[in-house]
Design a protein around this motif. Sequence first.
Motif, PDB file in Angstrom:
ATOM      1  N   ALA A 181      30.741  20.652  56.103  1.00  0.00           N
ATOM      2  CA  ALA A 181      31.712  21.686  55.762  1.00  0.00           C
ATOM      3  C   ALA A 181      33.063  21.300  56.353  1.00  0.00           C
ATOM      4  CB  ALA A 181      31.262  23.032  56.314  1.00  0.00           C
ATOM      5  N   PHE A 182      34.126  21.424  55.554  1.00  0.00           N
ATOM      6  CA  PHE A 182      35.440  21.088  56.089  1.00  0.00           C
ATOM      7  C   PHE A 182      36.474  22.190  55.901  1.00  0.00           C
ATOM      8  CE2 PHE A 182      35.458  19.431  51.735  1.00  0.00           C
ATOM      9  CZ  PHE A 182      36.698  19.830  51.251  1.00  0.00           C
ATOM     10  N   MET A 183      36.096  23.281  55.198  1.00  0.00           N
ATOM     11  CA  MET A 183      37.055  24.358  55.006  1.00  0.00           C
ATOM     12  C   MET A 183      36.335  25.596  54.484  1.00  0.00           C
ATOM     13  SD  MET A 183      40.742  23.850  53.122  1.00  0.00           S
ATOM     14  CE  MET A 183      39.938  23.281  51.603  1.00  0.00           C
ATOM     15  N   PRO A 184      36.576  26.771  55.074  1.00  0.00           N
ATOM     16  CA  PRO A 184      35.954  27.988  54.551  1.00  0.00           C
ATOM     17  C   PRO A 184      36.635  28.432  53.262  1.00  0.00           C
ATOM     18  CG  PRO A 184      37.437  28.532  56.334  1.00  0.00           C
ATOM     19  CD  PRO A 184      37.390  27.030  56.266  1.00  0.00           C
ATOM     20  N   SER A 185      35.990  29.337  52.564  1.00  0.00           N
ATOM     21  CA  SER A 185      36.543  29.834  51.306  1.00  0.00           C
ATOM     22  C   SER A 185      36.805  31.331  51.406  1.00  0.00           C
ATOM     23  CB  SER A 185      35.586  29.558  50.143  1.00  0.00           C
ATOM     24  OG  SER A 185      36.097  30.084  48.932  1.00  0.00           O
ATOM     25  N   HIS A 186      37.983  31.755  50.941  1.00  0.00           N
ATOM     26  CA  HIS A 186      38.342  33.163  50.803  1.00  0.00           C
ATOM     27  C   HIS A 186      38.798  33.366  49.365  1.00  0.00           C
ATOM     28  CE1 HIS A 186      38.671  32.474  55.127  1.00  0.00           C
ATOM     29  NE2 HIS A 186      38.599  33.768  55.312  1.00  0.00           N
ATOM     30  N   LEU A 187      38.386  34.454  48.757  1.00  0.00           N
ATOM     31  CA  LEU A 187      38.753  34.745  47.374  1.00  0.00           C
ATOM     32  C   LEU A 187      39.798  35.848  47.312  1.00  0.00           C
ATOM     33  CD1 LEU A 187      35.318  34.720  45.487  1.00  0.00           C
ATOM     34  CD2 LEU A 187      37.094  32.968  45.445  1.00  0.00           C
ATOM     35  N   GLY A 188      40.701  35.717  46.340  1.00  0.00           N
ATOM     36  CA  GLY A 188      41.713  36.746  46.150  1.00  0.00           C
ATOM     37  C   GLY A 188      42.209  36.763  44.719  1.00  0.00           C
ATOM     38  N   ALA A 189      42.719  37.918  44.294  1.00  0.00           N
ATOM     39  CA  ALA A 189      43.335  38.054  42.972  1.00  0.00           C
ATOM     40  C   ALA A 189      44.807  37.698  43.105  1.00  0.00           C
ATOM     41  CB  ALA A 189      43.169  39.480  42.448  1.00  0.00           C
ATOM     42  N   VAL A 190      45.284  36.757  42.285  1.00  0.00           N
ATOM     43  CA  VAL A 190      46.678  36.316  42.380  1.00  0.00           C
ATOM     44  C   VAL A 190      47.366  36.494  41.032  1.00  0.00           C
ATOM     45  CG1 VAL A 190      46.243  34.696  44.259  1.00  0.00           C
ATOM     46  CG2 VAL A 190      46.015  33.913  41.897  1.00  0.00           C
ATOM     47  N   MET A 191      48.676  36.750  41.107  1.00  0.00           N
ATOM     48  CA  MET A 191      49.464  36.956  39.899  1.00  0.00           C
ATOM     49  C   MET A 191      50.923  36.634  40.194  1.00  0.00           C
ATOM     50  SD  MET A 191      49.214  41.134  40.088  1.00  0.00           S
ATOM     51  CE  MET A 191      49.768  41.416  38.424  1.00  0.00           C
ATOM     52  N   ALA A 192      51.695  36.388  39.160  1.00  0.00           N
ATOM     53  CA  ALA A 192      53.118  36.119  39.320  1.00  0.00           C
ATOM     54  C   ALA A 192      53.848  37.401  39.719  1.00  0.00           C
ATOM     55  CB  ALA A 192      53.692  35.562  38.022  1.00  0.00           C
ATOM     56  N   PRO A 193      54.910  37.304  40.522  1.00  0.00           N
ATOM     57  CA  PRO A 193      55.651  38.506  40.941  1.00  0.00           C
ATOM     58  C   PRO A 193      56.161  39.336  39.770  1.00  0.00           C
ATOM     59  CG  PRO A 193      56.302  36.613  42.242  1.00  0.00           C
ATOM     60  CD  PRO A 193      55.424  36.087  41.149  1.00  0.00           C
ATOM     61  N   GLY A 194      56.631  38.671  38.706  1.00  0.00           N
ATOM     62  CA  GLY A 194      57.120  39.398  37.549  1.00  0.00           C
ATOM     63  C   GLY A 194      56.041  40.219  36.878  1.00  0.00           C
ATOM     64  N   LEU A 195      54.832  39.677  36.802  1.00  0.00           N
ATOM     65  CA  LEU A 195      53.722  40.412  36.211  1.00  0.00           C
ATOM     66  C   LEU A 195      53.315  41.578  37.101  1.00  0.00           C
ATOM     67  CD1 LEU A 195      51.752  40.277  33.742  1.00  0.00           C
ATOM     68  CD2 LEU A 195      50.134  39.144  35.285  1.00  0.00           C
ATOM     69  N   ALA A 196      53.421  41.391  38.403  1.00  0.00           N
ATOM     70  CA  ALA A 196      53.078  42.461  39.341  1.00  0.00           C
ATOM     71  C   ALA A 196      54.001  43.666  39.157  1.00  0.00           C
ATOM     72  CB  ALA A 196      53.153  41.948  40.773  1.00  0.00           C
ATOM     73  N   LYS A 197      55.244  43.424  38.801  1.00  0.00           N
ATOM     74  CA  LYS A 197      56.167  44.530  38.558  1.00  0.00           C
ATOM     75  C   LYS A 197      55.794  45.286  37.291  1.00  0.00           C
ATOM     76  CE  LYS A 197      60.121  42.335  40.882  1.00  0.00           C
ATOM     77  NZ  LYS A 197      61.486  41.781  40.694  1.00  0.00           N
ATOM     78  N   VAL A 234      46.142  37.783  35.696  1.00  0.00           N
ATOM     79  CA  VAL A 234      45.658  37.738  37.074  1.00  0.00           C
ATOM     80  C   VAL A 234      44.438  36.830  37.130  1.00  0.00           C
ATOM     81  CG1 VAL A 234      44.915  39.118  39.057  1.00  0.00           C
ATOM     82  CG2 VAL A 234      46.424  40.116  37.338  1.00  0.00           C
ATOM     83  N   ALA A 235      44.347  36.012  38.162  1.00  0.00           N
ATOM     84  CA  ALA A 235      43.222  35.092  38.310  1.00  0.00           C
ATOM     85  C   ALA A 235      42.592  35.258  39.688  1.00  0.00           C
ATOM     86  CB  ALA A 235      43.679  33.647  38.121  1.00  0.00           C
ATOM     87  N   ILE A 236      41.289  35.033  39.758  1.00  0.00           N
ATOM     88  CA  ILE A 236      40.576  35.025  41.036  1.00  0.00           C
ATOM     89  C   ILE A 236      40.530  33.587  41.534  1.00  0.00           C
ATOM     90  CG2 ILE A 236      38.404  35.512  42.223  1.00  0.00           C
ATOM     91  CD1 ILE A 236      39.935  37.984  41.298  1.00  0.00           C
ATOM     92  N   MET A 237      41.075  33.348  42.736  1.00  0.00           N
ATOM     93  CA  MET A 237      41.223  31.987  43.232  1.00  0.00           C
ATOM     94  C   MET A 237      40.802  31.864  44.693  1.00  0.00           C
ATOM     95  SD  MET A 237      42.452  29.833  40.971  1.00  0.00           S
ATOM     96  CE  MET A 237      42.483  30.298  39.233  1.00  0.00           C
ATOM     97  N   ALA A 280      49.378  38.185  46.098  1.00  0.00           N
ATOM     98  CA  ALA A 280      47.959  38.572  46.159  1.00  0.00           C
ATOM     99  C   ALA A 280      47.885  40.013  46.640  1.00  0.00           C
ATOM    100  CB  ALA A 280      47.189  37.641  47.090  1.00  0.00           C
ATOM    101  N   PRO A 281      47.958  40.972  45.725  1.00  0.00           N
ATOM    102  CA  PRO A 281      48.072  42.383  46.109  1.00  0.00           C
ATOM    103  C   PRO A 281      46.891  42.929  46.900  1.00  0.00           C
ATOM    104  CG  PRO A 281      47.659  42.155  43.744  1.00  0.00           C
ATOM    105  CD  PRO A 281      47.967  40.790  44.259  1.00  0.00           C
ATOM    106  N   PHE A 282      45.726  42.300  46.800  1.00  0.00           N
ATOM    107  CA  PHE A 282      44.550  42.783  47.533  1.00  0.00           C
ATOM    108  C   PHE A 282      44.202  41.905  48.732  1.00  0.00           C
ATOM    109  CE2 PHE A 282      43.996  44.116  43.080  1.00  0.00           C
ATOM    110  CZ  PHE A 282      43.900  45.497  43.244  1.00  0.00           C
ATOM    111  N   GLY A 283      45.026  40.896  48.995  1.00  0.00           N
ATOM    112  CA  GLY A 283      44.713  39.974  50.065  1.00  0.00           C
ATOM    113  C   GLY A 283      43.563  39.054  49.679  1.00  0.00           C
TER     114      GLY A 283
END
Length: 297
Positions: free
Chosen positions: A162-178, A233-236, A252-255
């Motif tokens: 193992a070399f890196m843990p994984s965290h998931l989040g919903a990401v989107m462009a700032p313009g789309l968030a508005k 929005v994508a889960i990454m 990432a509005p939900f962290g």
Amino acid sequence: MFENLTSGPLPSLNALRAFEAMARTGRATLAAQELHVTHSAVSRQVKALEAGLGVRLFTGPKHRLELTVAGAQLAPALTAAFDQIAGAVRQARGGPADLHIAVNASISVKWLIPRLSGFTQAHPGLRLHLTELASHATSQRGADAVVRLVPNSRLADPLATAFMPSHLGAVMAPGLAKRFPDPLKAPRLVAQTHPQGWAIWAALAGLELPPSPEQPFAHLHFALDAAIAGLGVAIMPWPLVADYVRSGRLVAPFGFIPAQSGFALLAAPGVSSRALDQFRGWLKAEGAKTAPPPAIV
């Protein structure tokens, strides 16, 4: 287990190789590419093996084949055997002069390749060869090791680093968030190589997903580029988007939430070399440089 195996001659090596490659990659086309034969040749070999054994090895439609109980019992033994053969051949040649790494496309494009200059500068005498790893595969013939996301349970494997843990989040462009104060109502970008991503994230976040249009993309990095372009929005995983979030190209509005998986190097059985040790150490150092994600960004 198989009556025909004990009462008759062993199946042909080509048939066993075709089945093992198809079972490991999940698709006849990918097995054909690996074995440098045609798609139809792989299918014929697998059908011949099934006829010789007197059992079905795959079930389901052609576009979504699954191993039968017999196939699931046979495949791991063949994979281990062929990996041992490949390792023995490498050792007989005096060890690999080059290092062959198979890696999931999105990890390669969005995380590994942008950092590789540091590795090549530190090891100028080593030639690194990258090949694409099928989305669900955990080994690839001819590779010294693979790099991919694996379930936490797989990290206990002695061949896994193992070399890196994984965290998931919903990401989107700032313009789309508005435009979408509620991100869950925005268009959803879905990677066909990880179609369960939204369901996994929603379960981890304790959220119920409302109806929303979905747009499919072949790979995770395609969906990521689409998110940057404001298409949805994508889960990454955090490591793939850290630079984009820090620069403000994505929000990432939900962290980000700890996932039940991690980034790992999976060495092929029987492979041991100074080059692989150097790459393993470099991966661990690079993984340690990746700062943990903020809870809310």
